[in-house]
Scaffold this active site. Sequence first.
Site, mmCIF file in Angstrom:
data_model
loop_
_atom_site.group_PDB
_atom_site.id
_atom_site.type_symbol
_atom_site.label_atom_id
_atom_site.label_comp_id
_atom_site.label_asym_id
_atom_site.label_seq_id
_atom_site.Cartn_x
_atom_site.Cartn_y
_atom_site.Cartn_z
ATOM 1 N N ARG A 196 0.878 -1.487 -0.038
ATOM 2 C CA ARG A 196 0.030 0.021 0.271
ATOM 3 C C ARG A 196 0.335 1.249 -0.002
ATOM 4 O O ARG A 196 2.269 1.711 -0.006
ATOM 5 C CB ARG A 196 -1.323 -0.157 1.288
ATOM 6 N N GLY A 197 -0.011 2.277 0.052
ATOM 7 C CA GLY A 197 0.385 4.016 -0.144
ATOM 8 C C GLY A 197 0.500 4.110 -1.798
ATOM 9 O O GLY A 197 1.150 2.996 -2.670
ATOM 10 N N ALA A 198 0.786 5.197 -1.451
ATOM 11 C CA ALA A 198 0.370 5.641 -2.930
ATOM 12 C C ALA A 198 1.529 4.962 -4.467
ATOM 13 O O ALA A 198 1.622 4.368 -5.259
ATOM 14 C CB ALA A 198 0.436 6.997 -3.021
ATOM 15 N N ARG A 215 -7.111 -0.458 -7.078
ATOM 16 C CA ARG A 215 -7.641 0.375 -6.233
ATOM 17 C C ARG A 215 -7.340 1.913 -6.877
ATOM 18 O O ARG A 215 -6.773 2.534 -7.705
ATOM 19 C CB ARG A 215 -5.851 0.641 -5.203
ATOM 20 N N GLN A 245 -2.381 2.662 10.112
ATOM 21 C CA GLN A 245 -1.855 2.021 9.469
ATOM 22 C C GLN A 245 -0.486 3.019 9.807
ATOM 23 O O GLN A 245 0.685 3.312 9.949
ATOM 24 C CB GLN A 245 -1.555 3.518 7.845
ATOM 25 N N ASP A 281 -2.558 10.363 -2.012
ATOM 26 C CA ASP A 281 -2.738 9.566 -3.528
ATOM 27 C C ASP A 281 -2.543 10.506 -4.538
ATOM 28 O O ASP A 281 -2.358 9.522 -5.474
ATOM 29 C CB ASP A 281 -3.663 8.255 -2.908
ATOM 30 N N ASN A 294 -5.764 12.288 0.322
ATOM 31 C CA ASN A 294 -4.791 11.214 0.980
ATOM 32 C C ASN A 294 -5.615 11.358 2.465
ATOM 33 O O ASN A 294 -7.023 10.658 2.058
ATOM 34 C CB ASN A 294 -4.171 12.486 1.669
ATOM 35 N N LYS A 295 -5.080 10.083 3.450
ATOM 36 C CA LYS A 295 -6.111 8.669 3.578
ATOM 37 C C LYS A 295 -7.155 9.916 4.894
ATOM 38 O O LYS A 295 -6.364 11.122 4.804
ATOM 39 C CB LYS A 295 -5.506 8.589 4.967
HETATM 40 O O1 MRU Z 1 -4.737 3.252 2.109
HETATM 41 P P1 MRU Z 1 -3.062 3.497 1.854
HETATM 42 O O2 MRU Z 1 -2.545 3.131 3.036
HETATM 43 O O3 MRU Z 1 -2.627 3.198 0.542
HETATM 44 O O4 MRU Z 1 -3.183 4.727 1.792
HETATM 45 C C1 MRU Z 1 -1.566 5.764 1.664
HETATM 46 C C2 MRU Z 1 -2.028 7.042 2.341
HETATM 47 O O5 MRU Z 1 -2.585 7.488 2.325
HETATM 48 C C3 MRU Z 1 -0.567 7.518 1.949
HETATM 49 O O6 MRU Z 1 -0.974 8.556 2.897
HETATM 50 C C4 MRU Z 1 -0.652 8.080 0.713
HETATM 51 O O7 MRU Z 1 -0.407 6.802 0.010
HETATM 52 C C5 MRU Z 1 1.001 8.579 0.420
HETATM 53 S S1 MRU Z 1 2.168 8.336 1.762
HETATM 54 C C6 MRU Z 1 3.543 7.491 0.483
#
Ligand code: MRU
Length: 354
Positions: free
Chosen positions: A51-53, A92, A195, A236, A246-247
């Site tokens: 995970r993580g963009a 995703r 997370q 993201d 973002n999250k």
């Molecule tokens: O759902 P996730 O864990 O993939 O969400 C990740 C985030 O929201 C991060 O803040 C985002 O990807 C940027 S950090 C690399």
Amino acid sequence: MITAFDWNDVLRWSKGAVRFLDQARLPFEVIVHETTDYRRIVDAIKRLEIRGAPLIGIAAGYGMALAAKKFSGPNFGKDDLEKAFRAFASSRPTAVNLFWVLERVRKLLDQSPTGEIPARMLDLALRVHEDDRKRCKAIGRHGLPLVGEGGIILTHCNTGALAAAGGTALSVVFLAHEQDIPVEVFVDETRPLLQGARLTVWELRQRGIPHRLIVDGAAPHVMRTFPVTAVITGADRIARNGDAANKIGTYMLATAARRHGIPFYIAAPLSTVDARIEKGDQIPIEERGSEEITSVLDRPVTLPDTPVFAPAFDVTPNELITAIITDAGVLYPPFSSSIPEALERGGDMTAEQE
Ligand code: MRU
């Protein structure tokens, strides 16, 4: 007691296979999977094992390299390769880095002689990974002056080496710590999938960076009662006008930061900018399964069949963002001119002709 972890094992190509750390099991189990099946990578992305963009984009590159490897063998034709492409494209929806990589994959598929697809696809995946490493380092360098003499940073979700090839928002913190600039991090637990509590705490502990975990709702209280230097999060997807997805919970943080006169920074590579999207309303927001809200670590926390609304991301309007820390420098408002200018200057692969 935490044993030292080889950060290359977060995600890598290894002798014709992909190895990846299972982030859904952290911090209780440190398990590295190995697969030669692209469908396992698609699943890992859906289940947030990867995970993580930026990392999602890198994983899609390696996944397509696995699919392309099969392409040269019997029973695997161009249709199968297209099927793999579609599987990644629908894994995703919000992180644009995935589509940034898939756009390059598309070009490669359309322009390469059939026999060269497997080797070219792997080369592309390795370059995407290397490109992100450089971008993460540059984000750290550009962001460092913003934390000045150090201090207290508040962050959300996980934006470290588990989310990108070196980290986005946390890359600034890592660099400050490496340079003996004193930093302490307040970490939002980041419901629903934690997370912050599971991943960011694990990363900060691994690196010996002082931190305290808080529940998401405590963030405004922390801003009111501690001298918070800055709030820094990742993104993201960033629209051309600077609105940033973002999250879920990030918008709340930005609002509280403005209320308390604390700078709110987004840290992201330029590959997180979606130049085709003018403003945040156009960003697709992923909604996830209700069980992620109705339970915590597989344990129910509400009545069965409780109706839920489960957006995984929110959009912070550009007017709440002090600056965007990118690999091409720190971008200030008005973002509708600073973002296109930065895209013009470009990062590594932005300018590269593939
Ligand atoms: O759902 P996730 O864990 O993939 O969400 C990740 C985030 O929201 C991060 O803040 C985002 O990807 C940027 S950090 C690399």
